[in-house]
Scaffold this motif. Structure first.
Motif, PDB file in Angstrom:
ATOM      1  N   SER A  68      42.178  31.576  37.486  1.00 53.15           N
ATOM      2  CA  SER A  68      41.115  32.235  38.044  1.00 53.15           C
ATOM      3  C   SER A  68      41.520  32.580  39.298  1.00 53.15           C
ATOM      4  O   SER A  68      40.782  33.063  40.740  1.00 53.15           O
ATOM      5  N   LEU A 107      43.447  33.089  43.412  1.00 47.36           N
ATOM      6  CA  LEU A 107      43.416  34.619  44.147  1.00 47.36           C
ATOM      7  C   LEU A 107      45.187  34.305  44.590  1.00 47.36           C
ATOM      8  O   LEU A 107      45.085  35.356  45.344  1.00 47.36           O
ATOM      9  N   TRP A 117      45.902  42.992  43.693  1.00 51.30           N
ATOM     10  CA  TRP A 117      46.135  41.721  43.853  1.00 51.30           C
ATOM     11  C   TRP A 117      46.583  40.384  43.061  1.00 51.30           C
ATOM     12  O   TRP A 117      47.346  39.489  43.077  1.00 51.30           O
ATOM     13  N   TYR A 118      45.604  40.289  42.392  1.00 54.54           N
ATOM     14  CA  TYR A 118      45.542  39.591  41.213  1.00 54.54           C
ATOM     15  C   TYR A 118      46.055  39.773  39.886  1.00 54.54           C
ATOM     16  O   TYR A 118      46.597  39.314  39.682  1.00 54.54           O
TER      17      TYR A 118
END
Length: 296
Positions: free
Chosen positions: A57, A59, A39-40
């Motif tokens: 960072s 998400l 997903w990231y």
């Protein structure tokens, strides 16, 4: 006046209560561990590089950030300013499909012979097939490089197909043999009594009953051929037009001028076909891998 009934705690009830809590927690943790990196990676590939540098960072995605620019840069040919992954995908698909067809064409009759035909050392030969995987691939990489260079197959996708098929045929035979042994012998004997030859029995009866295992084995070979890097590097390093997706991705990861969003888009392109193929054939894959396990 009735006395309240007290529940008696036993080790079995305690275990059930613990499992009732631990099972969903374990599933959630495993899903997070497996899906969060992908997903990231997807989020990074869809965000513009400017937004990524401000907040690397995060998400989640906002609607304004959605962009396919990184995928266009990855898939377009190099002549148009892209990274040429469209050609790499076609090369990987050709190599993976060719490896599957060749491996199954040789593994199916070999597995049937081990499962049904009596000959000396029939049981021990399966162990010898798996023993080939005790040695790392780098041991045979240099000899194969020298041999294929002499016969003119280094730098060609056909040579890579031969290498991948040779690597996967032993384990393919082992997987198919377990399933073929679970096919009732009486069904094959009935076919022989009806006038079928041994080859006809294998083609019309055994292979049809073993279709889930054949599909599972084919998927296993496909995944190996799609993701393999070492032999692709040795055989195709000087032929960029013949590169596979794994080689193209290694070039992106080693290039300083390539943005992280483009690198993540290439990683998604490499991973997504395998994920789609796995979920599309999940039932056949799990059924084929576990069927006949008691015969092993």
């Amino acid at each position: 006046m009735t006395t309240p009934v007290r529940t008696r705690l036993t080790s079995d009830s305690i275990q059930r209560a613990v499992l009732k809590i631990a099972r969903p927690m374990t599933i959630v943790v495993l899903l997070i561990v497996c899906l969060l990196p992908f997903w990231y990676m997807f989020v990074l590939s869809m965000r513009p590089i400017e937004q990524l540098l401000r907040d690397p960072s995060r998400l989640w995605l906002t609607f304004d950030e959605l962009s396919l620019t990184s995928y266009l840069k990855v898939l377009l040919p190099t002549s148009e300013g892209g990274q040429g992954f469209g050609t790499f995908i076609a090369n990987s698909g050709f190599v993976a499909a060719g490896s599957v067809l060749l491996a199954l064409a040789l593994a199916i009759p070999g597995a049937y012979a081990i499962a049904r035909l009596p000959f000396f050392g029939r049981r021990q030969i399966s162990v010898l097939f798996l023993a080939a995987y005790l040695f790392p691939s780098i041991i045979i990489a240099i000899p194969l490089f020298a041999v294929f260079t002499r016969i003119g197959l280094r730098g060609s996708l056909v040579g890579l197909i031969l290498v991948y098929a040779a690597q996967t045929i032993p384990v393919a035979i082992y997987m198919l043999r377990n399933y073929l042994e679970s096919v009732p012998v009486s069904v094959e004997e009935a076919g022989l009594m009806d006038g079928l030859t041994r080859f006809g029995v294998m083609r019309r009866i055994s292979l049809r009953l073993s279709l889930p295992s054949i599909i599972a084995t084919g998927l296993f070979v496909f995944m190996i051929a799609w993701n393999e890097f070492l032999f692709a590097l040795l055989f195709l390093v000087d032929r960029p037009a013949q590169w596979t997706v794994s080689l193209g991705l290694s070039r992106l990861s080693g290039a300083v001028e390539v943005p992280a969003t483009v690198l993540m888009a290439g990683s998604v392109v490499l991973t997504l076909p395998i994920v789609i193929l796995f979920f599309a054939t999940e039932r056949l894959l799990t059924g084929g891998l576990t069927a006949g396990a008691e015969k092993g």
